[in-house]
Design an enzyme around this catalytic site. Sequence first.
Site, mmCIF file in Angstrom:
data_model
loop_
_atom_site.group_PDB
_atom_site.id
_atom_site.type_symbol
_atom_site.label_atom_id
_atom_site.label_comp_id
_atom_site.label_asym_id
_atom_site.label_seq_id
_atom_site.Cartn_x
_atom_site.Cartn_y
_atom_site.Cartn_z
ATOM 1 N N CYS A 17 29.150 -11.525 -12.140
ATOM 2 C CA CYS A 17 28.441 -12.008 -10.945
ATOM 3 C C CYS A 17 28.413 -13.533 -10.935
ATOM 4 O O CYS A 17 28.719 -14.164 -9.915
ATOM 5 C CB CYS A 17 27.017 -11.480 -10.923
ATOM 6 S SG CYS A 17 26.889 -9.695 -10.882
ATOM 7 N N ASP A 434 20.798 -48.875 -34.474
ATOM 8 C CA ASP A 434 20.328 -50.228 -34.193
ATOM 9 C C ASP A 434 19.162 -50.501 -35.147
ATOM 10 O O ASP A 434 18.314 -49.637 -35.358
ATOM 11 C CB ASP A 434 19.859 -50.306 -32.734
ATOM 12 C CG ASP A 434 19.294 -51.659 -32.406
ATOM 13 O OD1 ASP A 434 19.988 -52.650 -32.648
ATOM 14 O OD2 ASP A 434 18.140 -51.726 -31.927
#
Length: 753
Positions: A17, A434
């Site tokens: 479906c 970082d």
Amino acid sequence: MKKDIFLEVNGMTCASCSAAVERVTRKLEGVENCEVNLATRRAHIIYDTEKVKLSDIKNKITKAGFEPKDIVEDRKDEFGVQELKELKEKRNRLIVAAIFLIPLLYISMGHMLPITLPLPEFLDMMMHPLNFAIAQMILAVVVMVCGWKFYTVGFKTLFRGHPNMDSLVAIGTGSAFLYSLVMTIQIPKNSEAVHHLYYESAAVVITLIMLGKYMESRSKGKTSEAIRKLIALAPDTSVLIRDGKEIEVPTDEIMAGEVLLIRPGSKVPLDGEVIQGESSVDESMLTGESIPVEKHPGDEVIGGSMNYNGTMQIRVTRTGADTTLSKIILMIEEAQGKKAPISKLADTVAGYFVPTVMTIAVIAALGWFLAGKDTAFILNIFVSVLVIACPCALGLATPTAIMVGTGLGANNGILFHSGEALEILQNTNAVVLDKTGTITEGKPKVVEVIQTSRTAYSKEELVKIAASCERLSEHPLAQAIVDYGKEKELISEEVADSVKNFEAVSGRGIRAEYESISVLIGNRRFMEEKGQDISKLEEAAQSCAKKGQTPMFVVLNGQLEGIIVVADTVKSTSKEAIRSLQKAGMEVIMLTGDNQAAAEFIGSQVGVDRVIAEVLPQDKARIVSELQQQGKKVLMAGDGINDAPALVQADVGVAIGNGSDIALESSDVVLMKSDLQDVYKAVKLSRGTIRNIKENLFWAFFYNTLGIPVAAGVLYIFGGPLLSPMLGGLAMSFSSVCVVGNALRLRRLNLEK
């Protein structure tokens, strides 16, 4: 103009479906992409509004046999209500079917047992065969009416060229029923026809598949538990303070800027800032942080968090869709609605699955017909092949695991923007971190005060003068000195009045007058420009710089009196988190704009594999790109605006909590807490989820690969057993239940170890 929308699609029962909805929608000119999530019943559609209208898309989906609906904005009222209603309806129909199935089995099979079960004379198979058949037919019809959706949906999609699982069930059980009906009609002429009835087979198959669908729906409901819990966090009403009075009003009516009263034991309804009172607040459902957070005036509070022991007044800063809770829910819904690349194989197979199964059933029936088998045997083969195949398991394998995985992540403060990010994350083998705000706290603190050997001021006086002057500066290093002065109770609000002629020199420092003392505070360049001799503390300053610390020279009345050393401290969990990432087979690289010596010092403290120092913000994305060119799959973690290009460039960008809005929007994964441990947890969750999806897909393919040949009678050829349609129906139902059950196992994944 390009538009990106989500639609609810009802009427889908299996992967065929969802594949059909995608197929018909993508055929429309102007539709760039359509992805349908079977588990959430949502279609994610991207289309060009100048080429196609939304109504055209909806019409196309409707013509394919499904029901498109707009997503209801008011989630609290609608979320889960439709699912609960459907679940209750399925349960009631199942109960009725089971009630009528029991006497059907008693009548049809009671005489086959070793001890024959008694029947009224008018139902005796030998004396009244027609009554015997009609009684079974009536009971079977009731059962099949309970499963009417299999026939209405199955035949409708079949006739529209998109057959699905319901089509298989409808054809299989319908064939058994029609064959039995023909035999019933022939009984008056030929009483032997009573031995060729299959009403009970059709009814048992329908009931078992209804049972499987009911259990599947119950299990699927648990996969969206995380969102339901989040929605339930926001209280319906709030206590508003207006004109000095307390008024209880619906939370939806509150505007930004209004003041709310938060009593002990109540939930914070909306995002806001504490303006009065103090308390401990539990934010665990939103951030994963298990320890309550102390809140004071000036602190932010998140809507949905639980206030423990104090009374607070907060000024509302965000309402409606702008609140943190709403954004989290939206992000999870979008992640669950978008497909992961790994689902493409299952989608492709599911699209061809039902027609292939129908072809196999016909070929098997023809083969046994040519082999000389009777009609009953051929019908048994035909029905068994149709009902044992289950594309549901294929369709559910990926979305259910994604839903559980993203839900588990949300419970731990880890938010994925998409299923694709969840999948790619498990393949990353290099982590770029970082330094500032990710490995370190990102908030400089005074770590040391060093004075010259001959100074006219005590340490406390030096800090008091410096903090009083720096109070007028907005620089982060100045704020660190001010915070230190407050911590040591050396400054108060009145002291600032003693500072005159303040001047801030960008990138260098400040100068001012404190009472009758001239003050200079700044870096080496500032001192050199002002002609100050700093040789007395030159060695100490260089030593600090090598450790990644920033020395601020303090000159009073023209004499160097000391240096205040400011440093960004490493988070307590960073070292352990980096070790965990390395154990997971990942190379950990630290990026920073600091000089090489300072960067090496921080890197050695936390144990990263590589340090890349003196990196300008605009170069971060380039470095990530270079790592990718070396064949690495890069995970980039950062929290600042200048990290955004690198987050986008990385294979997976991870925004650490408290990051900028730009960093959050540029990332694939958002960590609500500012804790590097959550990067490792995200990787572990990703790997666990993808492993679970692969298990699901394996069992779904294995089941169908094994089940269909057995149903077609391959074992019977070599003297083995013949599969009953009833067992086929049972296996079909429970294959989906097994896949969903396996996905739910993910909820027990321990992210801590």
